[in-house]
Design an enzyme around this catalytic site. Structure first.
Site, PDB file in Angstrom:
ATOM      1  N   GLU A   1      38.602  -0.042  32.386  1.00 24.10           N
ATOM      2  CA  GLU A   1      38.173  -0.245  31.004  1.00 24.10           C
ATOM      3  C   GLU A   1      38.728  -1.590  30.584  1.00 24.10           C
ATOM      4  O   GLU A   1      39.946  -1.770  30.536  1.00 24.10           O
ATOM      5  CB  GLU A   1      38.791   0.806  30.081  1.00 24.10           C
ATOM      6  CG  GLU A   1      38.387   2.217  30.342  1.00 24.10           C
ATOM      7  CD  GLU A   1      39.134   3.178  29.412  1.00 24.10           C
ATOM      8  OE1 GLU A   1      39.855   2.715  28.498  1.00 24.10           O
ATOM      9  OE2 GLU A   1      38.998   4.389  29.611  1.00 24.10           O
TER      10      GLU A   1
ATOM     11  N   ASP B   1      45.654   2.766  18.256  1.00 23.71           N
ATOM     12  CA  ASP B   1      46.586   2.372  19.296  1.00 23.71           C
ATOM     13  C   ASP B   1      48.025   2.402  18.811  1.00 23.71           C
ATOM     14  O   ASP B   1      48.327   2.034  17.679  1.00 23.71           O
ATOM     15  CB  ASP B   1      46.249   0.963  19.799  1.00 23.71           C
ATOM     16  CG  ASP B   1      45.032   0.990  20.709  1.00 23.71           C
ATOM     17  OD1 ASP B   1      45.039   1.781  21.672  1.00 23.71           O
ATOM     18  OD2 ASP B   1      44.068   0.251  20.449  1.00 23.71           O
TER      19      ASP B   1
END
Ligand SMILES: Cc1ncc(COP(=O)(O)O)c(C=O)c1O
Lengths: 266, 408
Positions: free
Chosen positions: A50, A61
């Site tokens: 990815e 995140d």
């Protein structure tokens, strides 16, 4: 539509193992540095990478990936650099998808991004803050340019949303194993297995990957016992501190995990 | 007592999924959808529950001190080209700003959902103080995220929140201002969503926040419209408000949307000037994009990265804006103009000296805008200005700006 990632999951299925998917942001620590790190992940045993698009406001995140994205942005990485990283991976025979918050794609132009990603040899896009309900233009562009569209489900997803999200997904369904942001964790929570179990009912035949928190081969083996793909992000970002050798070693370790039958609980 | 009321014709927007034309919606992780659906459902239910509305309206009256008065300010108006300026006094609310209207509504919804914990973001600290206050009142646990830059320039409000029993967490990422406080609150929410309500302080964010927060603030415009009619026998020619995320502006604008003779003018923070790059004039200078869960005008670069903003006013120092304002801009029903730090601080001082009212620096942007607007509208014009908050929190900033402690 047949999934671009179909052959990958067929091959892993034939080997009775889960796929190993590794994440790193493009441009970290530099654009060329990230090219080398992503290649090292594939060399070490990742089946798919990815390629992350660094973004100014990464709300899903934790600190590790936030810091890497911030460093990459400070280094001046652009979306076209992300595409060029994908292109070098594909040119070397590797498989890559892009992981991106949606605004950079929206700004670039959804159709233009899909066109350019497909031309670079990318296979699909993971969209952590785009739900199928808001993804009409992306669904059209992905069909048109033959890209996989990888949506996320969460432990809080209702059965109805598991069904509608799975129906819009192509490639694999991304199950976030627990509620929270990215970041390595010591234990893989039991909610992951439950979520995958529920999702399977609504996504017959659709591979399911599990991410958020995996960092070593034992955890990889545990996740591999119930999922079709083990997704590792923050641990690779940390390993990137030790350069390509660190990343390759982590990939190799995790690759043994996805091939190992899960340890039975004592 | 006007309180919370059903909205009629101007609610062709949003649609059931929170879209104001092309704007709004939900650009958030799937993990939050269940909580947003629950919030939508509980809010929809509560709005038509007489017990809920009675409780909320009771608090607005007895705790907040609503209705807030309107005040004619003739000495300030002398600087407005002959127009008469009337202030809607949200600064007189308990806790010192309009923010409490929305906070009480959402705090009651938090109880209704059975969640024990509340998180909030704050820029100027006014939303944080209001949230800490409501949590103290209702016995809820309260955590407030605040950019480190803002904890310094609004230190008084940090102390107030802590006095009220809230935990204040300085946010050290990104530009260390409001945008980053919202990022951190969203990360907390996604992790603790089962036990926690995110009490968002403006009309931004994913559906249902823009419509729900608007509805909780409509009381400002509903009261003001009736007060203007009662006192002057007519509607104002224009309504002015400052726009950060846009909550005080939409609150006072919304009940006037169907009055075509009333101009709606929002004033954004132009910082050092819109051509310096150091500003927060989102609607004036931005382009559509997603931030914090909705599509709206956004200050972003050509790669879709959010641009760091600048304003002397912590509450306006934000690169996004609520989606309904984007829709009002595109339809032309409202207009949005920039006001620089210097213009705002001049108005801050002028209102203090001519009327004995020290405004919040946020609100001073609306006052500054009204002065130029008054000059445009000319003698006899009637101008309603939302004075969204009071300036106690800004005394430190004013001391620095005007060198007030120098003996001269
Ligand atoms: C007094 C005051 N006015 C205005 C604002 C800006 O917010 P909004 O645009 O949502 O009204 C703030 C935010 O902190 C504030 O404290």
């Amino acid at each position: 539509m047949t999934a671009r990632l179909g052959p990958l999951f067929e091959a892993c299925g034939a080997q009775h193992r889960a796929a190993l998917i590794g994440y790193l942001p493009a441009g970290y620590p530099t654009v060329d540095g990230s090219r080398a790190l992503l290649q090292a992940m594939l060399d070490g045993g990742c089946d798919l990478v990815e390629v992350g698009v660094p973004y100014s406001d990464p709300v899903l995140d934790g600190p590790t990936i936030q810091a890497a994205a911030e460093a990459a942005l400070r280094g001046g990485v652009r979306l076209r650099d992300v595409l060029s990283v994908v292109e070098s991976i594909a040119a070397a025979g590797g498989r890559a998808v892009v992981m991106t918050y949606w605004n950079p794609v929206h700004r670039y132009g959804v159709d233009a991004f899909a066109r350019d990603l497909a031309a670079a040899g990318g296979l699909g896009v993971i969209t952590p803050d785009l739900i199928p309900d808001e993804a009409q233009d992306w669904l059209i562009a992905a069909q048109k340019h033959d890209l996989d569209r990888i949506f996320l489900v969460a432990p809080s997803s209702t059965d109805q949303r598991l069904a509608s999200t799975a129906a819009a997904t192509c490639g694999f369904l991304y199950a976030s194993s627990l509620m929270g942001v990215t970041g390595a964790r010591d234990v893989v929570s039991s909610t992951a297995a439950e979520l995958v179990g529920r999702a399977r009912e609504y996504a017959p035949g659709l591979p399911i990957g599990v991410g958020l928190g995996v960092r070593n081969s034992a955890q990889a083996a545990e996740v591999a016992s119930f999922a079709d793909a083990v997704i590792v992000g923050s641990a690779f970002v940390t390993a990137a501190g030790a350069g390509t050798s660190g990343v390759r070693a982590l990939a190799a370790d995790l690759a043994t995990g996805v091939r190992r039958p899960a340890p039975q609980p004592a | 007592m006007v309180g919370i009321q059903p909205v009629e014709s101007s609610t062709a927007v949003p649609d059931a999924r929170g879209h104001f034309g092309r704007y709004g919606g939900r650009f958030v992780p799937e993990a939050l959808i269940k909580a947003l659906d629950q919030l939508t459902e509980v809010y929809t239910e509560a709005r038509s529950d007489p017990e809920f509305t009675a409780r909320l309206n009771g608090l607005l009256a007895d705790y907040t001190g609503r209705p807030s008065p309107i005040t004619e300010v003739p000495r300030l108006s002398e600087h407005a080209g002959g127009a008469l300026i009337v202030l809607k006094r949200e600064d007189l609310n308990h806790t010192g700003s309009h923010k409490i209207n929305n906070v009480l509504g959402q705090a009651l919804l938090t109880q209704r959902m059975g969640k024990p914990r509340v998180i909030a973001e704050t820029g100027a600290g006014q939303h944080g103080v209001a949230t800490a206050t409501a949590c103290a009142l209702l016995g809820l646990q309260c955590v407030v995220y605040m950019g480190e830059v803002d904890t310094e320039r609004q230190a008084l409000n940090v102390a107030r929140m802590r006095l009220l029993g809230a935990e204040v967490i300085p946010v050290k990422t990104g530009s260390r201002t409001l945008k980053d406080a919202i990022n951190e609150a969203l990360r907390d929410w996604v992790t603790n969503v089962d036990t926690t309500h995110y009490l968002l302080g403006t009309v931004a964010g994913p559906h249902p926040f823009p419509v729900m927060v608007r509805d909780f603030h409509r009381v400002i415009g509903l009261e003001a419209r009736a007060q203007m009619l009662a006192r002057y026998g007519r509607l104002p020619d224009a309504v002015a408000a400052c726009v950060g995320g846009g909550s005080n502006a939409i609150g006072i604008f919304h009940p006037f949307i169907d009055d075509p003779s009333v101009r709606l003018v929002g004033f954004e923070a132009a910082g050092d000037g819109v051509d310096t790059g150091r500003h927060a004039a989102t609607l004036f200078a931005g382009e559509p994009g997603m931030l914090h869960g909705a599509l709206s005008y956004l200050l972003q670069d050509s790669d879709g990265q959010t641009i760091e903003t600048h304003s002397i006013s912590a509450g306006l120092d934000y690169p996004g804006v609520g989606p309904e304002h984007s829709w009002l801009k595109d339809t032309g029903r409202a207009e949005y103009r920039p006001i620089t730090d210097a213009q705002a601080m001049d108005a801050f001082q002028l209102l203090s000296r001519t009327e004995g009212i020290i405004p919040a620096i946020e609100s001073a942007h609306a006052v500054a805008g009204a002065l130029t607007l008054g000059a445009e509208l000319g003698p006899g014009a009637l101008l309603l200005v939302n004075l969204s908050g009071r300036g106690d929190k800004d005394v430190d900033t004013a001391v620095k700006w005007f060198d007030l402690l120098e003996d001269k």
